[in-house]
Design an enzyme around this catalytic site. Structure first.
Site, PDB file in Angstrom:
ATOM      1  N   LYS A 156       0.826  -1.211   0.000  1.00  0.00           N
ATOM      2  CA  LYS A 156       0.000   0.000   0.000  1.00  0.00           C
ATOM      3  C   LYS A 156       0.858   1.258   0.000  1.00  0.00           C
ATOM      4  O   LYS A 156       0.499   2.271  -0.613  1.00  0.00           O
ATOM      5  CB  LYS A 156      -0.958  -0.021   1.192  1.00  0.00           C
ATOM      6  CG  LYS A 156      -2.061  -1.062   1.068  1.00  0.00           C
ATOM      7  CD  LYS A 156      -2.992  -1.020   2.276  1.00  0.00           C
ATOM      8  CE  LYS A 156      -4.183  -1.955   2.094  1.00  0.00           C
ATOM      9  NZ  LYS A 156      -3.802  -3.372   1.991  1.00  0.00           N
ATOM     10  N   GLU A 190      -3.551   6.722   8.528  1.00  0.00           N
ATOM     11  CA  GLU A 190      -4.290   7.677   7.722  1.00  0.00           C
ATOM     12  C   GLU A 190      -5.578   8.064   8.429  1.00  0.00           C
ATOM     13  O   GLU A 190      -6.014   7.387   9.371  1.00  0.00           O
ATOM     14  CB  GLU A 190      -4.578   7.131   6.322  1.00  0.00           C
ATOM     15  CG  GLU A 190      -5.444   5.907   6.279  1.00  0.00           C
ATOM     16  CD  GLU A 190      -5.593   5.333   4.872  1.00  0.00           C
ATOM     17  OE1 GLU A 190      -4.704   5.544   4.034  1.00  0.00           O
ATOM     18  OE2 GLU A 190      -6.618   4.670   4.625  1.00  0.00           O
ATOM     19  N   HIS A 232     -14.558  -6.373   7.235  1.00  0.00           N
ATOM     20  CA  HIS A 232     -13.844  -5.668   6.159  1.00  0.00           C
ATOM     21  C   HIS A 232     -13.762  -6.493   4.878  1.00  0.00           C
ATOM     22  O   HIS A 232     -12.945  -6.211   3.999  1.00  0.00           O
ATOM     23  CB  HIS A 232     -12.424  -5.268   6.599  1.00  0.00           C
ATOM     24  CG  HIS A 232     -12.386  -4.361   7.783  1.00  0.00           C
ATOM     25  ND1 HIS A 232     -12.750  -3.031   7.721  1.00  0.00           N
ATOM     26  CD2 HIS A 232     -12.056  -4.602   9.078  1.00  0.00           C
ATOM     27  CE1 HIS A 232     -12.629  -2.487   8.920  1.00  0.00           C
ATOM     28  NE2 HIS A 232     -12.207  -3.419   9.758  1.00  0.00           N
ATOM     29  N   ARG A 292      -5.429  -8.561  -9.988  1.00  0.00           N
ATOM     30  CA  ARG A 292      -5.975  -9.883 -10.342  1.00  0.00           C
ATOM     31  C   ARG A 292      -7.440  -9.722 -10.709  1.00  0.00           C
ATOM     32  O   ARG A 292      -7.992  -8.627 -10.633  1.00  0.00           O
ATOM     33  CB  ARG A 292      -5.860 -10.824  -9.140  1.00  0.00           C
ATOM     34  CG  ARG A 292      -6.517 -10.237  -7.873  1.00  0.00           C
ATOM     35  CD  ARG A 292      -6.545 -11.203  -6.718  1.00  0.00           C
ATOM     36  NE  ARG A 292      -6.891 -10.560  -5.463  1.00  0.00           N
ATOM     37  CZ  ARG A 292      -8.104 -10.224  -5.083  1.00  0.00           C
ATOM     38  NH1 ARG A 292      -9.131 -10.460  -5.882  1.00  0.00           N
ATOM     39  NH2 ARG A 292      -8.328  -9.654  -3.921  1.00  0.00           N
TER      40      ARG A 292
END
Length: 479
Positions: free
Chosen positions: A115, A199, A234, A291
């Site tokens: 990330k 973040e 999630h 993918r």
């Protein structure tokens, strides 16, 4: 390309084999000992057992998969999703052995697999990103300083993570140190990499992703969006295309941003760029999945494109046969992931035998599955049984067909997410499109679900009573 090894199992392996067969390409299935009688094994032209049930001893053995491909004179390997699909070292090894990897180049997988590296790669393209720090951090005092600057709540995320692992929402500085330790520990355990970053936590986001296709000639297009906000732990459970709230202007802005992300890592093949959308319709880059996605069927139904076919053609060096201007949205599609899980017990896996397994069928109903009646659900793998997909000319039409399809889906022997699907598609927040990623936390409780079941039972009882009274009336009139 004449023969492909499908390096996966379950519904995605069946899905890839069907498209390859349609294209006149032979297929080789690989399987673990527990999957010996699985549908993908029987469907393929050839099949090879590659190890015991644990994925670390079978489906994750890249060297064994490559050896099978070489021994059986295959031209390419399709990794599906999960397992080896986002393993850059595997993609590299496939190419070094003179085989075609049906997916992006190793460089793109490496960049987007982190990330932090992904954020760095897209910076120069001025793509909106959630405020935060773009470097790994372990210093708690520095973390507190950053959190104070961007404001609580914050989100701690694993750089190499996915599926909610290594992720913690922190509401105040008092619990920051403890949550950082937990996130680092979980990330290390799950990914072998404890790097985390911080973040701003977007409190009521929607999860919107854009499907892209890119060929080796430099052509890149987006295939519009998928709404993936209905999640548990999630992880997505319900997806739809298009989103109920995107305007044409916002759709195009997000689509073009996704194309820029793809170009930032020289992407080739099918990929998905994920964004968060806040309450004011501001969107932020989240990550790129290098993918095919589980939810790709909804995009196929609204574009009339076979994404696996596109993957194979691109890997074979063919250019895209269409431009962005040729693409448009046709109708609306929904997908429910049917997991062997107990929705009323925190979605915990439900292990057992499929004593009854009879999927629905009919016009505009699609079921992608890799199980048959009588099979056991292996505890070693993801518990998804199938994907139930419906299409309608309108969103309402697709919803109504989905509700009926769920009712017609007959499963016994394990608990499934089918009742949860009914709850979602009948809920007024979903029907109005006024939901976000907190749908489950806000609305789905055991009490709420039982209330809905009770209400449905009451309606059914009233209908039955009405029919009974009508029959009595007819009898009296006939005397």
């Amino acid at each position: 390309m004449e023969k492909i090894v499908v390096a996966n199992r379950g519904e995605i392996a069946v899905r890839v084999i069907k498209t390859a067969r349609k294209m006149g390409i032979k297929t080789v299935a690989v399987y673990s000992e527990v999957d010996r009688n699985a549908p993908h094994v029987k469907l393929a032209d050839e099949a090879v057992c590659i190890g015991p049930p644990p994925s670390s001893e079978s489906y994750l053995k890249g060297d064994v998969v490559i050896e099978v491909a070489k021994k059986l004179h295959a031209d390419a390997i399709h990794p599906g999703y999960g397992f080896l699909s986002e393993n850059a070292a595997f993609a590299e090894a496939v190419e070094k052995n003179g085989l075609i990897f049906i997916g992006p180049r190793p460089h793109a997988i490496r960049v987007m697999g982190s990330k932090l590296a992904a954020k760095e790669a897209v910076k120069k393209y001025n793509i909106p990103m959630v405020p935060g720090i773009d470097e790994a951090i372990t210093d708690v005092e520095k973390a507190k300083q950053i959190a104070a600057e961007i404001g609580y709540p914050i989100l701690i995320k694993a750089s190499a993570g996915g599926g909610g692992k290594g992720m913690r929402v922190v509401e105040s500085k008092e619990v920051l140190e403890e949550q950082m330790k937990r996130a680092i520990s979980e990330a290390t355990s799950a990914f072998g990499d404890g790097s985390v970053f911080i973040e701003k936590y977007v409190e009521s986001p929607r999860h919107i992703e854009i499907q892209i296709l890119a060929d080796t000639q430099g052509n890149t297009v987006h295939l519009f969006e998928r709404e993936c906000s209905i999640q548990r732990r999630h992880q997505k459970v319900v997806e739809e295309a298009p989103s109920a709230i995107l305007t044409p202007a916002l759709r195009e802005a997000m689509g073009q941003a996704a194309i820029k992300v793809a170009k930032a890592c020289d992407y080739v093949g099918a990929g998905t760029v994920e964004f968060l959308l806040d309450e004011k319709n501001n969107f932020y880059f989240l990550e790129m999945n290098t993918r095919l996605q589980v939810e790709h069927p909804v995009t196929e139904l609204i574009t009339n494109l076979d994404l696996v076919e596109q993957q194979i053609k691109i890997a074979n060096g063919e250019s895209l046969a269409f431009s962005q201007e040729d693409l448009s949205i046709h109708g609306h599609a929904l997908e429910l992931r049917v997991y062997a899980e107990d929705p009323l017990n925190d979605f915990l896996p439900s292990v057992g035998t499929l004593e009854v397994y009879r999927p629905p069928s009919g016009e505009h109903i699609r079921v992608d599955d890799g199980f048959k009646e009588g099979m056991e659900i292996p505890i070693q793998y993801d518990p998804m049984l199938s994907k139930l997909i419906t299409w309608g000319k309108t969103r309402e039409e697709a919803i109504q067909l989905m509700i009926q399809a769920i009712q017609d889906f007959d499963v016994a022997g394990v608990q499934t997410t089918l009742p949860f699907g009914s709850f979602v598609f009948e809920h007024k927040a979903f029907r109005k499109g006024t939901f976000d990623t907190h749908f489950v936390k806000k609305y789905y409780t055991k009490k709420g679900d039982q209330q809905q079941v009770t209400a449905a039972a009451e309606v059914a009882a009233k209908v039955a009573l009405h029919v009974h009274l009508q029959e009595l009336k007819k009898l009296r009139l006939s005397k």
